[in-house]
Design a protein around this motif. Structure first.
Motif, PDB file in Angstrom:
ATOM      1  N   SER A   1      33.433 -39.211   3.756  1.00  0.00           N
ATOM      2  CA  SER A   1      32.320 -40.075   3.376  1.00  0.00           C
ATOM      3  C   SER A   1      31.655 -40.623   4.628  1.00  0.00           C
ATOM      4  O   SER A   1      32.287 -40.768   5.670  1.00  0.00           O
ATOM      5  N   PHE A   2      30.375 -40.951   4.522  1.00  0.00           N
ATOM      6  CA  PHE A   2      29.630 -41.377   5.699  1.00  0.00           C
ATOM      7  C   PHE A   2      30.126 -42.711   6.260  1.00  0.00           C
ATOM      8  O   PHE A   2      29.985 -42.971   7.447  1.00  0.00           O
ATOM      9  N   ASP A   3      30.702 -43.574   5.412  1.00  0.00           N
ATOM     10  CA  ASP A   3      31.233 -44.844   5.914  1.00  0.00           C
ATOM     11  C   ASP A   3      32.757 -44.840   5.992  1.00  0.00           C
ATOM     12  O   ASP A   3      33.374 -45.882   6.210  1.00  0.00           O
ATOM     13  N   ARG A   4      33.370 -43.658   5.776  1.00  0.00           N
ATOM     14  CA  ARG A   4      34.812 -43.430   5.901  1.00  0.00           C
ATOM     15  C   ARG A   4      35.617 -44.104   4.795  1.00  0.00           C
ATOM     16  O   ARG A   4      36.845 -44.135   4.842  1.00  0.00           O
ATOM     17  N   LEU A   5      34.947 -44.644   3.780  1.00  0.00           N
ATOM     18  CA  LEU A   5      35.619 -45.257   2.642  1.00  0.00           C
ATOM     19  C   LEU A   5      35.502 -44.342   1.427  1.00  0.00           C
ATOM     20  O   LEU A   5      34.449 -43.743   1.204  1.00  0.00           O
ATOM     21  N   PRO A   6      36.552 -44.214   0.633  1.00  0.00           N
ATOM     22  CA  PRO A   6      36.453 -43.401  -0.583  1.00  0.00           C
ATOM     23  C   PRO A   6      35.444 -43.966  -1.577  1.00  0.00           C
ATOM     24  O   PRO A   6      35.122 -45.164  -1.544  1.00  0.00           O
ATOM     25  N   TYR A   7      34.944 -43.091  -2.440  1.00  0.00           N
ATOM     26  CA  TYR A   7      34.110 -43.498  -3.568  1.00  0.00           C
ATOM     27  C   TYR A   7      34.991 -43.455  -4.817  1.00  0.00           C
ATOM     28  O   TYR A   7      35.443 -42.380  -5.227  1.00  0.00           O
ATOM     29  N   VAL A   8      35.220 -44.605  -5.426  1.00  0.00           N
ATOM     30  CA  VAL A   8      36.087 -44.663  -6.608  1.00  0.00           C
ATOM     31  C   VAL A   8      35.415 -45.547  -7.653  1.00  0.00           C
ATOM     32  O   VAL A   8      35.139 -46.732  -7.391  1.00  0.00           O
ATOM     33  N   GLY A   9      35.133 -44.982  -8.819  1.00  0.00           N
ATOM     34  CA  GLY A   9      34.503 -45.770  -9.877  1.00  0.00           C
ATOM     35  C   GLY A   9      33.673 -44.924 -10.805  1.00  0.00           C
ATOM     36  O   GLY A   9      33.981 -43.749 -11.042  1.00  0.00           O
ATOM     37  N   LYS A  10      32.587 -45.487 -11.323  1.00  0.00           N
ATOM     38  CA  LYS A  10      31.737 -44.797 -12.294  1.00  0.00           C
ATOM     39  C   LYS A  10      30.946 -43.667 -11.627  1.00  0.00           C
ATOM     40  O   LYS A  10      30.573 -43.760 -10.458  1.00  0.00           O
ATOM     41  N   LEU A  11      30.649 -42.638 -12.401  1.00  0.00           N
ATOM     42  CA  LEU A  11      29.866 -41.511 -11.895  1.00  0.00           C
ATOM     43  C   LEU A  11      28.460 -41.957 -11.503  1.00  0.00           C
ATOM     44  O   LEU A  11      27.968 -41.627 -10.419  1.00  0.00           O
ATOM     45  N   THR A  12      27.785 -42.675 -12.371  1.00  0.00           N
ATOM     46  CA  THR A  12      26.449 -43.232 -12.108  1.00  0.00           C
ATOM     47  C   THR A  12      26.370 -44.586 -12.806  1.00  0.00           C
ATOM     48  O   THR A  12      27.208 -44.908 -13.665  1.00  0.00           O
TER      49      THR A  12
END
Length: 506
Positions: free
Chosen positions: A335-346
């Motif tokens: 990821s661009f900020d090095r943090l995972p994306y976890v949650g709703k799709l949109t």
């Protein structure tokens, strides 16, 4: 002595058998459908079933044989050099949440291993990020200071068990390592039953939100109240996660080494590029030394054989090994900020959840993501939810994002010029090449017997042109990381359809 390369397989997968006793069947309805049987999916499924939910894990291949099964399997909150940067970019409070969430993931894995009595070569180890030269030492010192400020078990050391001198290293105590697939297979065996299922060999092609949601695969349709998409990069393009991260591929070689010559602990270099990852694991009475590195963006390097040769040369020079048992490669979404994306799709989706962007440290982050997804679905408050929110503002205008998105545009346009002057007859035995046939871009590979394998060179995901991977004998997409075998079958998402076969070429 003739050169014999290591077996082209992940040790974690090669040393474990496929589980044949997982019940399947005609699944009609569950509470939660989980697409992807890796660490994120199995962790979430374990927690949700324990909470009384009926779950269905839907896996395109077999449990733990995707990205999770090709990792170095280090369980650590020491992610090379990250804490000084996080404090600078997002502040001390959020950086502390990052540290605490990864430490919590380590503790959860350790608890599961103890409670379940999982035989997975779990051992507590110290983790090190080491600088060989003085030019990288200041970054190591900054990382120590940042980690200590956040309450992490950090210290600065000048000596390690590595058989070569270093300028210094940041050391985290009480970290861990394990055999990832043994761990996952044990957890997976506890999921089927009481209305829960594991479906292997079920490649999902379509997911629709509704009441209930529907998940369509080549093995039928599953209905669920909620859906988790844990497929490394979401196979759904909504949410634009393919544009908020980039795929990075790296390589691992494994060599037998006596215990008295092996380093103790887990190591990674502090360099920004050309760093090496080092650890050992029990292997047939000795140890298997695993050396990883040679990372590059997926699809941007054709001569990938060179990556393995470079790793082997490093291992010979630094550790005195002379033969190799294994070689394999892996990839991750950064990821661009090095943090995972976890949650709703949109923002418009209320029942479809995703997890992606583990950024090369999937054992702690993937476990954390599974824990967080479980809480989100169960309606529990979680202190990490805002930090990793999949809908958070994304730094599209960071230096990394501009570079990577510009690279995608370059491939989308420029790669169509490749192979314009080449034809099928130019493809030699053992060679993969982009050629043009009747104006169409063709990915052609002629195997060692002379048989030609020809498929469309246009990736079925979003239309980029694939590139040949010589060591893996695969066609890799440089835009978003999809990979296909020489006959166009999917090896790695986000593509859900194979490359078009062009039989009859010669």
């Amino acid at each position: 002595m003739s050169y014999i390369p290591g077996k082209p397989a992940s040790y974690w997968i090669d040393s474990t058998a496929k589980i044949d006793d997982l019940p399947s069947g005609n699944v009609l309805s569950v509470d939660v459908a989980i697409v992807g049987g890796g660490l994120i999916g199995i962790t979430a499924a374990t927690l949700l079933k324990r909470a009384g939910k009926r779950v269905a894990v839907i896996e395109a291949e077999s449990i733990g044989m995707g990205t999770s099964g090709h990792t170095t399997a280090k369980i650590t909150s020491l992610h090379q050099l990250i804490y000084a940067d996080l404090i600078d970019k997002i502040g001390e409070e959020k950086a502390r949440l990052y540290a605490e969430s990864n430490e919590a993931a380590i503790a959860w894995i350790a608890k599961m291993v103890e409670e379940e009595g999982i035989d997975c070569d779990f051992s507590r180890q110290s983790a090190y990020t080491f600088a060989e030269s003085e030019k990288d030492l200041s970054n190591v010192e900054k990382e120590v200071n940042a980690a200590l400020k956040l309450g992490l078990p950090a210290c600065l050391v000048q000596e390690t068990s590595l058989p070569f001198p270093i300028a210094g290293a940041v050391k985290f105590d009480n970290q861990a390592q394990f055999h990832i697939r043994k761990y996952l297979l044990h957890l997976a065996k506890n999921i089927p039953g009481d209305g829960s299922y594991i479906l292997e060999g079920a490649r999902v092609e379509e997911i629709e939100e509704g009441e209930p949601c529907t998940v369509k695969s080549n093995k039928g349709t599953v209905q669920a109240t909620d859906v988790i998409v844990a497929t490394h990069l979401p196979i759904l393009n909504e949410g634009l996660f393919f544009a908020k991260s980039y795929p990075k591929r790296s390589y691992i070689v494994g060599a037998r080494i006596p215990a008295d010559r092996a380093p103790q602990g887990m190591f990674i270099g502090a360099e920004d590029k050309n760093y090496y990852s080092i650890r050992t694991t029990p292997y047939e009475g000795d140890l298997l030394l695993l050396v990883g590195g040679e990372g590059h963006k997926v699809g941007e390097k054709t001569d990938t054989e060179e990556c393995y040769l470079n790793l082997e040369a490093y291992a010979r020079d630094r550790f005195g090994v002379d033969s190799f048992e294994y070689r394999w490669s892996t990839q991750d979404m950064v990821s661009f900020d090095r943090l995972p994306y976890v949650g709703k799709l949109t923002p418009l989706n209320h029942h479809i959840y995703v997890a992606t962007g583990m950024s090369l440290w999937g054992m702690s982050k993937g476990t954390m993501a599974g824990m967080l997804l479980s809480d989100l679905i169960l309606g529990k408050e979680n202190p990490w939810a805002e930090l990793y929110d999949s809908l958070r503002a994304t730094p599209f205008l960071s230096g990394t994002s501009i570079k990577e998105n510009a690279g995608v545009a370059t491939h989308m346009i420029g790669d169509r010029l490749k192979g314009l002057m080449s034809s099928i007859s130019d493809v030699e035995m053992g060679e993969g090449k982009l050629v043009t046939v009747d104006g169409d871009k063709v990915a052609a590979y002629r195997d060692e017997t002379g048989e030609l394998h020809a498929v469309s060179a246009v990736c079925s995901h979003l239309g980029c042109i694939v590139n040949w991977n010589s060591a893996e004998k695969s066609w890799d997409c440089p835009c978003h990381g999809a990979r296909f075998d020489c006959d166009g079958q999917i090896l790695h998402g986000p593509a859900v359809k194979p490359l078009e076969s062009l039989k009859g070429q010669s």
